[in-house]
Motif scaffolding. Structure first.
Motif, PDB file in Angstrom:
ATOM      1  N   SER A   6       0.840  -1.201   0.000  1.00  0.00           N
ATOM      2  CA  SER A   6       0.000   0.000   0.000  1.00  0.00           C
ATOM      3  C   SER A   6       0.876   1.252   0.000  1.00  0.00           C
ATOM      4  O   SER A   6       0.537   2.260  -0.627  1.00  0.00           O
ATOM      5  N   LEU A   7       2.005   1.200   0.707  1.00  0.00           N
ATOM      6  CA  LEU A   7       2.935   2.332   0.694  1.00  0.00           C
ATOM      7  C   LEU A   7       3.589   2.471  -0.675  1.00  0.00           C
ATOM      8  O   LEU A   7       3.756   3.581  -1.193  1.00  0.00           O
ATOM      9  N   LEU A   8       3.963   1.339  -1.279  1.00  0.00           N
ATOM     10  CA  LEU A   8       4.512   1.381  -2.638  1.00  0.00           C
ATOM     11  C   LEU A   8       3.482   1.954  -3.607  1.00  0.00           C
ATOM     12  O   LEU A   8       3.828   2.715  -4.520  1.00  0.00           O
ATOM     13  N   SER A   9       2.225   1.592  -3.414  1.00  0.00           N
ATOM     14  CA  SER A   9       1.160   2.103  -4.279  1.00  0.00           C
ATOM     15  C   SER A   9       0.971   3.604  -4.072  1.00  0.00           C
ATOM     16  O   SER A   9       0.743   4.352  -5.042  1.00  0.00           O
ATOM     17  N   ARG A  10       1.060   4.036  -2.831  1.00  0.00           N
ATOM     18  CA  ARG A  10       0.956   5.471  -2.560  1.00  0.00           C
ATOM     19  C   ARG A  10       2.142   6.225  -3.169  1.00  0.00           C
ATOM     20  O   ARG A  10       1.981   7.358  -3.656  1.00  0.00           O
ATOM     21  N   LYS A  11       3.319   5.606  -3.160  1.00  0.00           N
ATOM     22  CA  LYS A  11       4.482   6.210  -3.822  1.00  0.00           C
ATOM     23  C   LYS A  11       4.278   6.240  -5.342  1.00  0.00           C
ATOM     24  O   LYS A  11       4.622   7.233  -6.007  1.00  0.00           O
ATOM     25  N   PHE A  12       3.709   5.173  -5.888  1.00  0.00           N
ATOM     26  CA  PHE A  12       3.388   5.099  -7.312  1.00  0.00           C
ATOM     27  C   PHE A  12       2.514   6.290  -7.711  1.00  0.00           C
ATOM     28  O   PHE A  12       2.726   6.913  -8.764  1.00  0.00           O
ATOM     29  N   VAL A  13       1.544   6.618  -6.864  1.00  0.00           N
ATOM     30  CA  VAL A  13       0.648   7.734  -7.148  1.00  0.00           C
ATOM     31  C   VAL A  13       1.416   9.049  -7.243  1.00  0.00           C
ATOM     32  O   VAL A  13       1.097   9.901  -8.085  1.00  0.00           O
ATOM     33  N   THR A  14       2.438   9.228  -6.407  1.00  0.00           N
ATOM     34  CA  THR A  14       3.197  10.483  -6.447  1.00  0.00           C
ATOM     35  C   THR A  14       3.986  10.635  -7.741  1.00  0.00           C
ATOM     36  O   THR A  14       4.385  11.755  -8.094  1.00  0.00           O
ATOM     37  N   GLU A  29       3.675  12.413   4.910  1.00  0.00           N
ATOM     38  CA  GLU A  29       3.809  13.859   5.002  1.00  0.00           C
ATOM     39  C   GLU A  29       2.927  14.526   3.939  1.00  0.00           C
ATOM     40  O   GLU A  29       2.535  13.896   2.948  1.00  0.00           O
ATOM     41  N   GLU A  30       2.629  15.781   4.148  1.00  0.00           N
ATOM     42  CA  GLU A  30       1.641  16.477   3.323  1.00  0.00           C
ATOM     43  C   GLU A  30       1.920  16.457   1.828  1.00  0.00           C
ATOM     44  O   GLU A  30       0.986  16.247   1.028  1.00  0.00           O
ATOM     45  N   PRO A  31       3.168  16.642   1.356  1.00  0.00           N
ATOM     46  CA  PRO A  31       3.399  16.656  -0.093  1.00  0.00           C
ATOM     47  C   PRO A  31       2.953  15.385  -0.803  1.00  0.00           C
ATOM     48  O   PRO A  31       2.466  15.448  -1.945  1.00  0.00           O
ATOM     49  N   ALA A  32       3.102  14.224  -0.145  1.00  0.00           N
ATOM     50  CA  ALA A  32       2.680  12.963  -0.776  1.00  0.00           C
ATOM     51  C   ALA A  32       1.171  12.924  -0.977  1.00  0.00           C
ATOM     52  O   ALA A  32       0.682  12.419  -2.000  1.00  0.00           O
ATOM     53  N   PHE A  33       0.429  13.439  -0.019  1.00  0.00           N
ATOM     54  CA  PHE A  33      -1.030  13.464  -0.157  1.00  0.00           C
ATOM     55  C   PHE A  33      -1.465  14.507  -1.187  1.00  0.00           C
ATOM     56  O   PHE A  33      -2.405  14.281  -1.952  1.00  0.00           O
ATOM     57  N   GLN A  34      -0.777  15.639  -1.220  1.00  0.00           N
ATOM     58  CA  GLN A  34      -1.125  16.684  -2.183  1.00  0.00           C
ATOM     59  C   GLN A  34      -0.840  16.256  -3.614  1.00  0.00           C
ATOM     60  O   GLN A  34      -1.421  16.806  -4.555  1.00  0.00           O
TER      61      GLN A  34
END
Length: 309
Positions: free
Chosen positions: A119-127, A231-236
């Motif tokens: 899930s963290l890798l997927s969230r990184k993929f999104v960035t 951290e906020e930049p990843a969500f933004q």
């Protein structure tokens, strides 16, 4: 088993094993789903949900991350990683697989499904590649566990300077996995934190592809990215129009018994994500797809796919 395995050569020459579940040919092709597994496991463990999705008309793919599963078996080096950026390498492997998926099935919706570390890798993929996604599913995801996480960053930093990133360390391994299991003491096994279903826990403990001993670089990069991705930049960097499904057990220690999952959801909402579906299952632990109510969880996933893809 209802999949076939294949191997592709990554940009740096590493051989990556991936799995493919073919969509039901009796139904129109609805989309593609790529699964990213968690730490210590492998993609074949997702056979049940992948087959259900394939039966509904989705092409499903998943690779074994470096140091895991059949990818590690190629070189007989389970848990070993000698690179400089484990998360970056794994994410790029996922992207290379995604490109193969699109080459096989152009112009169909693409959903990324990640569990735990996946899930963290997927969230990184999104960035990095958000424009390529039509949906995101996060299972057993986590916020940054400050006490354990900050200690982990400090400890792995010190030990890797002394011993290097390739070596393993039993003390740090036992610390991280042991902390999760403490929530369920007295313990029957080392993996009580995974599921309330003893048969599933025993099956995982006996699995020859299960990995516990990792190079320090793996632990170090997982912890560092856990902090960065919360951290906020990843969500933004997440498009507000991207549909997201988040599900977890309320007794999952990785998600801080629901607290960490709620923090992740709140940060997505604060950044304006418009379509956010959340399921927190009352007695579930870390692996909801291996829990007593797994049929309910599977159906919730299929319902979400049907509504969004």
């Amino acid at each position: 088993m209802s999949y076939k395995t294949h191997v592709f050569t990554a940009r740096d020459g590493e051989h990556i094993c991936y799995y493919h579940w073919k969509a039901n040919e009796q139904k129109p092709l609805k989309g593609m789903v790529q699964i990213a597994h968690g730490i210590g496991e492998y993609a074949g463990r997702y056979d049940a949900i992948a087959q259900l999705m394939a039966d509904e008309g989705y092409e499903v793919y998943a690779n074994d991350h470096r140091a895991h599963g059949k990818t590690a078996e190629i070189k007989r080096l389970f848990g070993h990683y000698d690179g400089a950026d484990y998360f970056g390498d794994c994410m790029e492997d996922m992207h290379e697989l995604a490109e193969k998926m699109r080459a096989d099935h152009p112009k169909v919706p693409f959903v990324l499904f990640g569990h735990s570390m996946g899930s963290l890798l997927s969230r990184k993929f999104v960035t990095e590649y958000a424009e390529e996604l039509d949906g995101l599913i996060l299972s057993g995801t986590a916020s940054f566990i400050k006490g354990l996480g900050n200690f982990g960053i400090l400890a792995t930093g010190i030990v890797t300077k002394i011993r290097g990133r390739e070596r393993k360390n039993d003390t740090l391994k036992d610390l991280f996995f042991g902390e999760f299991n403490k929530k369920f003491s007295p313990n029957r096994t080392k993996f009580d934190w995974l599921s309330t279903v003893e048969e599933e826990v025993d099956k995982f403990e006996a699995d020859p592809y299960r990995v516990e001993d990792f190079s320090l670089g793996v632990f170090q990069d997982v912890i560092k990215n856990s902090k960065k991705l919360n951290e906020e930049p990843a969500f933004q960097a997440t498009p507000t129009s991207l549909p997201i499904l988040v599900f977890s057990g309320k007794k999952d220690p990785v998600g801080e018994m629901g607290k960490g999952v709620k923090q992740v959801v709140k940060k997505y909402k604060n950044c304006g994500v418009e379509d956010l579906t959340v399921h927190l299952y009352e007695e579930g632990r870390h692996e909801m797809l291996k829990e007593k109510n797994k049929e309910e969880v599977q159906q919730d996933i299929l319902n979400w796919l049907k509504a969004h893809i």
